[in-house]
Design a protein around this motif. Structure first.
Motif, short mmCIF file in Angstrom:
data_model
loop_
_atom_site.label_atom_id
_atom_site.label_comp_id
_atom_site.label_asym_id
_atom_site.label_seq_id
_atom_site.Cartn_x
_atom_site.Cartn_y
_atom_site.Cartn_z
N UNK A 1 33.14 28.96 22.12
CA UNK A 1 34.39 29.60 22.49
C UNK A 1 34.15 30.96 23.12
N UNK A 2 33.14 31.68 22.62
CA UNK A 2 32.81 32.97 23.22
C UNK A 2 32.29 32.78 24.65
N UNK A 3 31.56 31.70 24.88
CA UNK A 3 31.09 31.40 26.24
C UNK A 3 32.29 31.16 27.15
N UNK A 4 33.29 30.44 26.65
CA UNK A 4 34.48 30.15 27.45
C UNK A 4 35.20 31.44 27.84
N UNK A 5 35.32 32.38 26.90
CA UNK A 5 35.98 33.65 27.18
C UNK A 5 35.22 34.40 28.29
N UNK A 6 33.89 34.41 28.21
CA UNK A 6 33.09 35.10 29.22
C UNK A 6 33.24 34.41 30.58
N UNK A 7 33.31 33.08 30.60
CA UNK A 7 33.49 32.36 31.85
C UNK A 7 34.86 32.66 32.47
N UNK A 8 35.90 32.76 31.61
CA UNK A 8 37.23 33.08 32.11
C UNK A 8 37.24 34.47 32.75
N UNK A 9 36.60 35.42 32.08
CA UNK A 9 36.56 36.79 32.61
C UNK A 9 35.82 36.82 33.95
N UNK A 10 34.68 36.11 34.03
CA UNK A 10 33.92 36.08 35.28
C UNK A 10 34.70 35.37 36.39
N UNK A 11 35.36 34.28 36.04
CA UNK A 11 36.15 33.54 37.02
C UNK A 11 37.29 34.37 37.57
N UNK A 12 38.01 35.06 36.70
CA UNK A 12 39.12 35.90 37.14
C UNK A 12 38.62 37.08 37.97
N UNK A 13 37.40 37.54 37.65
CA UNK A 13 36.85 38.67 38.42
C UNK A 13 36.57 38.26 39.86
N UNK A 14 35.98 37.07 40.06
CA UNK A 14 35.69 36.65 41.44
C UNK A 14 36.96 36.25 42.18
N UNK A 15 38.01 35.91 41.43
CA UNK A 15 39.29 35.58 42.05
C UNK A 15 40.13 36.83 42.33
#
Length: 307
Positions: free
Chosen positions: A234-248
């Motif tokens: 779940x912590x990996x998912x949170x980090x992926x969401x943050x990275x995804x929103x950053x590139x968007x």
């Protein structure tokens, strides 16, 4: 008729034949004789005709077939070349890798150009899907994460003596003991081993929408016996969401959505079994060999001592 003509039947010009006696025409008339049919061709002649005709037909057929095969091969090659060209174009547009992670049995990569690559697994898989050279680059549209309610880090203690015995037996089964029978599986459900039920219910979803499709990934994998939630993912998912929103270019802080279904959770909780139910299940586990004689006696004594 010439006098030198031999005697015989000759056409008289009116559709009949008249007899010439070698010197003059007589009064004898007759209808023309039917044409003599050609003799049937011999087997050898037929074979020769077939042999001379078939190569031409076969050549024509194989020529058409060869043309179709060549066209299909050319089309397939052209499709592969076009796919490779698009793949290379997207790889250049993707830029550098920002981050990557494993969620459940899926592997996700996020690139600075707003692209992702996803090797999607599933909750029924035992191994993690890996990204390869051919894994496509997909244009990221959105990424979100939904997790169940917060959980305590401490593992719950067995609620009763029988649950403790069952968990001990389950540990032996997981290490190579006998497989659970249908009756035992029903027994485990009735006794309400909270750890197993809770772990299965803690499913989290990572939803990634791209220009190709919507990927709904789960944090579960199969351990050979059942689907198990990987809470640490779940912590990996949170980090992926943050990275995804950053590139968007999404600047707002995105917290994982907490899904709380109070009514559904309450309805899914097992009804507390009675003493009689526990004794019957204990006897069933003993009869099927899950519990030894000593374990059965000990668990039964602890169960009765709790009255």
């Amino acid at each position: 008729m010439s006098e030198q003509a031999p005697a015989g039947w000759y056409p008289d010009g009116s559709g009949n034949e008249r007899y010439w006696d070698g010197a003059a025409w007589t009064e004898h008339l007759r209808s023309p004789a039917p044409p003599v049919p050609a003799p049937p061709a011999s087997a050898a002649a037929v074979a020769v005709a077939v042999a001379t005709a078939e190569p031409a037909e076969a050549t024509n057929m194989f020529s058409k077939l060869g043309s179709a095969v060549k066209k299909a091969a050319a089309d397939k090659k052209a499709t592969k070349e076009e796919e490779a060209r698009l793949h290379n174009e997207r790889a250049l547009a993707a830029g550098s890798l920002v981050t990557s992670g494993v969620f459940g049995t899926s592997t996700i990569e996020i690139y600075e150009g707003g692209f992702v690559r996803i090797a999607a697994g599933g909750e029924s898989r035992e191994r993690t899907a890996e990204i390869t050279k051919s894994t496509p680059y997909e244009k990221l549209r959105s990424i979100s994460f939904a997790s169940p309610e917060a959980e305590t880090s401490a593992s719950p203690e067995p609620a009763s003596a029988i649950e403790g015995a069952v968990m001990q037996a389950m540990s032996g089964i997981m290490k190579g003991g006998k497989m659970l029978t249908r009756g035992t599986a029903l027994g485990l459900a009735t006794t309400g081993v909270a750890q197993l039920a809770a772990n299965t219910a803690r499913k989290s979803n990572l939803v990634i929408a791209t220009d190709r499709m919507i990927h709904t990934l789960v944090n579960q994998k199969h351990n050979g016996l059942m689907n198990v939630s990987q809470r640490e993912h779940n912590a990996v998912a949170v980090a992926l969401v943050e990275a995804g929103n950053a590139v968007l270019g999404v600047t707002a802080s995105v917290e994982p959505e907490v899904v709380v279904e109070t009514v559904a959770v309450a309805a899914s909780l097992p009804v507390a079994p009675t003493l009689s139910d526990r004794l019957r299940e204990l006897s069933e586990l003993h009869r099927e060999g899950i519990l030894s004689d000593d374990e059965f006696t000990s668990a039964k004594g602890k169960l009765l001592a709790g009255l």
